[in-house]
Design an enzyme around this catalytic site. Structure first.
Site, PDB file in Angstrom:
ATOM      1  N   LYS A  34       0.665  -1.211  -0.106  1.00  0.00           N
ATOM      2  CA  LYS A  34       0.041   0.128  -0.118  1.00  0.00           C
ATOM      3  C   LYS A  34       0.881   1.387  -0.146  1.00  0.00           C
ATOM      4  O   LYS A  34       0.690   2.156  -0.935  1.00  0.00           O
ATOM      5  CB  LYS A  34      -0.949   0.049   1.160  1.00  0.00           C
ATOM      6  CG  LYS A  34      -1.556   1.337   1.611  1.00  0.00           C
ATOM      7  CD  LYS A  34      -2.467   1.028   2.676  1.00  0.00           C
ATOM      8  CE  LYS A  34      -1.850   0.976   4.087  1.00  0.00           C
ATOM      9  NZ  LYS A  34      -1.184   1.986   4.691  1.00  0.00           N
ATOM     10  N   THR A  35       1.782   1.490   1.125  1.00  0.00           N
ATOM     11  CA  THR A  35       2.585   2.460   1.034  1.00  0.00           C
ATOM     12  C   THR A  35       3.408   2.812  -0.326  1.00  0.00           C
ATOM     13  O   THR A  35       3.435   3.892  -0.745  1.00  0.00           O
ATOM     14  CB  THR A  35       3.639   2.315   2.042  1.00  0.00           C
ATOM     15  OG1 THR A  35       2.858   2.226   3.439  1.00  0.00           O
ATOM     16  CG2 THR A  35       4.511   3.828   2.426  1.00  0.00           C
ATOM     17  N   ASP A 225      -5.237   8.089   3.673  1.00  0.00           N
ATOM     18  CA  ASP A 225      -4.436   6.729   3.889  1.00  0.00           C
ATOM     19  C   ASP A 225      -5.234   6.020   5.116  1.00  0.00           C
ATOM     20  O   ASP A 225      -5.884   7.085   5.890  1.00  0.00           O
ATOM     21  CB  ASP A 225      -2.824   6.662   4.510  1.00  0.00           C
ATOM     22  CG  ASP A 225      -2.377   5.481   4.395  1.00  0.00           C
ATOM     23  OD1 ASP A 225      -3.033   4.475   3.920  1.00  0.00           O
ATOM     24  OD2 ASP A 225      -1.180   5.348   5.000  1.00  0.00           O
ATOM     25  N   GLU A 226      -5.326   4.660   5.265  1.00  0.00           N
ATOM     26  CA  GLU A 226      -6.186   4.128   6.349  1.00  0.00           C
ATOM     27  C   GLU A 226      -7.829   4.741   6.291  1.00  0.00           C
ATOM     28  O   GLU A 226      -8.212   5.088   7.373  1.00  0.00           O
ATOM     29  CB  GLU A 226      -5.366   4.372   7.487  1.00  0.00           C
ATOM     30  CG  GLU A 226      -4.017   3.754   7.764  1.00  0.00           C
ATOM     31  CD  GLU A 226      -3.691   2.283   7.657  1.00  0.00           C
ATOM     32  OE1 GLU A 226      -4.688   1.653   7.428  1.00  0.00           O
ATOM     33  OE2 GLU A 226      -2.736   1.814   7.805  1.00  0.00           O
ATOM     34  N   GLN A 256      -9.575  -4.480   7.952  1.00  0.00           N
ATOM     35  CA  GLN A 256      -8.576  -3.801   9.249  1.00  0.00           C
ATOM     36  C   GLN A 256      -9.064  -2.736   9.844  1.00  0.00           C
ATOM     37  O   GLN A 256      -8.245  -2.040  10.422  1.00  0.00           O
ATOM     38  CB  GLN A 256      -7.139  -3.782   8.605  1.00  0.00           C
ATOM     39  CG  GLN A 256      -6.557  -4.985   7.865  1.00  0.00           C
ATOM     40  CD  GLN A 256      -5.213  -4.693   7.484  1.00  0.00           C
ATOM     41  OE1 GLN A 256      -4.320  -4.229   8.402  1.00  0.00           O
ATOM     42  NE2 GLN A 256      -5.009  -4.753   6.013  1.00  0.00           N
ATOM     43  N   ARG A 610       0.312  -9.929  10.873  1.00  0.00           N
ATOM     44  CA  ARG A 610       1.048  -9.530  11.304  1.00  0.00           C
ATOM     45  C   ARG A 610       2.305 -10.494  10.996  1.00  0.00           C
ATOM     46  O   ARG A 610       3.333 -10.240  10.995  1.00  0.00           O
ATOM     47  CB  ARG A 610       1.397  -9.171  12.687  1.00  0.00           C
ATOM     48  CG  ARG A 610       0.459  -7.872  13.039  1.00  0.00           C
ATOM     49  CD  ARG A 610       0.064  -6.846  12.250  1.00  0.00           C
ATOM     50  NE  ARG A 610      -0.933  -6.983  11.148  1.00  0.00           N
ATOM     51  CZ  ARG A 610      -0.772  -6.460  10.285  1.00  0.00           C
ATOM     52  NH1 ARG A 610       0.031  -5.279   9.747  1.00  0.00           N
ATOM     53  NH2 ARG A 610      -1.790  -6.533   9.260  1.00  0.00           N
TER      54      ARG A 610
END
Length: 748
Positions: A34-35, A225-226, A256, A610
């Site tokens: 994503k980043t 973002d998010e 998430q 994770r």
């Protein structure tokens, strides 16, 4: 020369980068880059000639903004410094500095932190002559914060009959009045709290269309973002800013979304297309982080949620190990098994401790893990919270325990003499300290004879406090550590004080006190401990509060302990998710509605994803709760994982009061699920004269006897970092790896 993004990114990533016009939603699965996509998308806009001052990029942490800006700068150079990039609060605080006078605030307005807000609320509660136990500052502030996140002003709050009914049902009918006075006092002081930075931005854009128009023209491209973590206030700001150009790009993963308790509204991302019918949707579905088994397991869990944007997350990484499931007889044994697993993996695979993370649902669960890690000399650090014994409420109760054992402990006395509040103010404490110095007495000598040093009006509460401590000393002399600690916790008023606080923070503090008492109960229930007094327990935990924990946290090579909420956005080679039991995970407070349960399932999904290489899940069949051992049922989430991805590695022996039956689980292959086979194991009973030998000269090939595992033969001995690990083949239970410094062996 422009970068060839199609050669740098996979097809889905490249498509999302190159689509710069119109509304865009990028659904980014866990570990999907994503980043990287956000970075290249902004770089591509700059390469296309867009002025960096016309790009607004909103993140949820300053760290994320800083890292992204640095990555963009590597691609396009120093013009990246001119981007409007940062958290919602930092960006709109900057805008408010320029425009504050339009809504009646000075440009130099103060920003109150949480403690400032609580102090002010406490003052207002006192001035209104309200019960400060009922109107605790943290509870009131939480209610006001929730209202602001939904853009409910104090005027609306006071006039809304539903809100009024809710507050009356909670026996706090004056919260609206406190909200009103709080806002008026902030305004008079030229101050905004954290929530006001967004609330007042909405007021600014609502009441001043010219200002809104100015920033709509300025920010031609808006990126968030998010996005799954945005609240209503944030949603409205971004919708207004992008209403003119409609070049809004939101990035996130509904799977998430785990911050509803902070006001996050998952419907913002689920219903995004309703606001933008011409929306371009891109799905980043390839997970570059985890093995196939981990990704498949995560998918098998999250598919049970009804409210979601469907996607097919996959991995081209190795298949990897099956997910190990540990079943322990107690939370104490769960900690021991996790610590042993970490130690063995570190040694056998030559890993560093920072490759490991232990994730739990609540901070209180760290105690059993911390103690087990300490016993194996495994360094660890607490992230997103203090070490268990460094938390304020724990330090408060431990201070009472210390003062009970040693009344001359001045630091402990200072900490609790007016907690919970008993009318002993700072002035009185100063007089006590001065009197002790003048008379060359300890402060306890003065406190226990306060009527000789202070006027009666002032000395009475001090004398009452001294009598309490004396009574605790009597109890501690007669009872074991648990009975004494339970008596002190109740009689001091701490439990009542914490129970009355129904905020999230208050509940956590209450649970932590419960967990400390659980730990003391386990301590006295240990049959190998001869001294079960309060003094012995305090000596046992002294190492936990020493500086070695600080040193471990500062070093890079340390196992990471954190709540799952704190772990979002991070990744580790080996991850342990502990406490997978009904009413713990999912939390008993989150199983009354489907929406809450689905949030808990998303939290589990975040925890699973994770992990990079190895994932271990664990649960206990019994836990202490307020000193009582209660049976536990494994979490429903374990049953939602397709069994073909699981390996039941260990089945514990019986908990207290259970029959000595051990369940042995076969590994389930990916093709055939083998039936569960149960056998009855005969427990080895050591002879009455069993005495461990000195094993400092133990050699491979020697026969030994273990108090629990019986007779065996030493296969190999391995020395590393000052410890000796013995691999022993036992006749009844097979191969075991033991640390000689802890193993009690009789050499035959």
């Amino acid at each position: 020369m422009a970068l060839d993004y199609r050669s740098l990114l996979n097809p889905s990533q490249a498509a999302a980068v190159l689509q710069t016009e119109g509304p865009c939603m990028i659904i980014a699965g866990a570990g999907s880059g994503k980043t990287r996509v956000l970075t290249y998308r902004i770089a591509h806009l700059l390469e296309q000639g867009v002025d960096p001052f016309n790009i607004l990029a909103l993140t949820f942490t300053n760290k994320a903004a800083k890292e992204m800006r640095a990555r963009i700068e590597k691609v396009v150079g120093p013009q990246a410094k001119n981007l409007w990039m940062g958290t919602f609060h930092s960006v709109f605080a900057k805008i408010l500095r320029s425009e504050a006078e339009k809504i009646g605030f000075p440009r130099s307005f103060t920003i109150y932190d949480t403690q400032d807000s609580k102090t002010l609320i406490g003052q207002i509660v006192k001035e209104l002559e309200l019960d400060d136990k009922l109107y605790k500052a943290s509870t009131v502030l939480g209610r006001i914060s929730a209202a602001k996140n939904k853009l409910i002003s104090y005027q609306q709050y006071l006039s809304d009959p539903v809100i009024k009914q809710d507050d009356e049902a909670a026996l706090r009918p004056k919260i609206g009045v406190i909200y009103q006075q709080y806002q008026q006092r902030c305004f008079k002081a030229g101050a905004m709290d954290f929530d006001d930075l967004l609330f007042q931005t909405n007021v600014l854009f609502r009441d001043h269309p010219d200002v809104l128009n100015k920033y709509q023209n300025k920010f031609r491209f808006v990126m968030v973002d998010e996005y799954q973590d945005t609240n209503y206030s944030q949603y409205l700001i971004t919708r207004k800013l992008s209403a003119k150009e409609r070049n809004i790009c939101v990035v996130g993963d509904d799977a998430q979304s785990i911050y509803a308790f902070r006001g996050a509204d998952i419907s913002n991302i689920l219903n995004f297309e309703k606001d933008y019918p011409e929306l371009n949707v891109f799905k980043l579905e390839q997970n570059y982080r985890s093995t196939k088994n981990i990704v498949w397991a995560a998918n098998s869990v999250i598919k049970n949620n009804q409210e979601q944007l469907r996607k097919n997350v996959f991995s081209d990484n190795e298949t990897g190990n099956l997910i190990e499931v540990i079943k322990a007889a107690s939370d104490n044994e769960e900690g021991k098994l996790i610590a042993q697993s970490i130690y063995e993996d570190k040694m056998n695979q030559r890993l560093s401790y920072d490759s490991f993370a232990i994730l739990y649902r609540t901070n209180a669960q760290s105690r059993a893990m911390e103690e087990a890690l300490r016993k194996l000399n495994i360094k660890y650090k607490i992230v997103g919270g203090l070490s268990f014994y460094q938390r304020k409420e724990i330090k408060d109760l431990v201070a009472y325990l210390r003062l009970t054992v040693n009344p001359n402990d001045e630091q402990a006395l200072r900490r609790v003499i007016n907690y919970p509040k008993r009318g002993i103010g700072d002035t009185t404490i100063s007089k006590l300290i001065n009197s002790a110095e003048e008379a060359n007495h300890t402060i306890w000598e003065v406190v226990s004879n306060a009527d000789q040093f202070l006027p009666a009006r002032v000395s009475n509460p001090v004398v009452g406090f001294a009598e309490k401590i004396k009574s605790y000393t009597v109890v501690a002399g007669k009872e074991d550590a648990f009975e004494a600690a339970k008596f002190i916790a109740k009689n001091s008023g701490m439990i009542e004080e914490l129970y009355a606080d129904k905020s999230i923070e208050g509940l956590s503090r209450y649970e932590n006190i419960q967990e400390l008492l659980n730990g003391i109960k386990e301590y006295v229930d240990d049959p190998e401990r001869e001294d079960k007094s309060l003094g012995a327990f305090l000596q046992d935990i002294a190492l936990v509060t020493d500086s070695d924990l600080k040193d471990a946290a500062q070093e890079g090579e340390a196992v990471t302990l954190m709540t799952i909420h704190s772990a979002k956005g991070l990744e580790f080679r080996n991850v342990y998710i502990v406490g997978l039991e009904e009413n713990l995970f999912p939390s008993q407070m989150m199983i009354t509605s489907r929406a809450d349960l689905e949030e808990e399932r998303r939290l589990f999904y975040v925890a699973i994803t994770r992990a990079e290489k190895k994932l271990t899940l664990s649960y206990a069949t019994s836990r202490y709760q307020w000193g009582n051992l209660r049976s536990c049922e494994k979490s429903r989430f374990l049953d939602e994982i397709d069994p073909q991805y699981l390996n039941i590695k260990f089945a514990a022996g019986p908990a207290i009061g259970e029959a000595p039956v051990q369940h042995v689980f076969e590994r389930r292959s990916n093709l055939v699920a083998a039936p569960v086979r149960k056998t009855v194991a005969t427990k080895y009973v050591a002879p009455a004269d069993f005495q461990p030998s000195d094993t400092s000269n133990l050699q491979a090939g020697q026969r030994v006897e273990h108090a629990k595992f019986g007779f065996g033969k030493v296969a190999t001995l391995e020395k590393q970092n000052g410890t000796v690990k013995a691999i022993i083949h036992f006749e009844e239970v097979g191969e075991k790896t033991l640390l000689l410094s802890f193993a009690k062996l009789r050499v035959l």
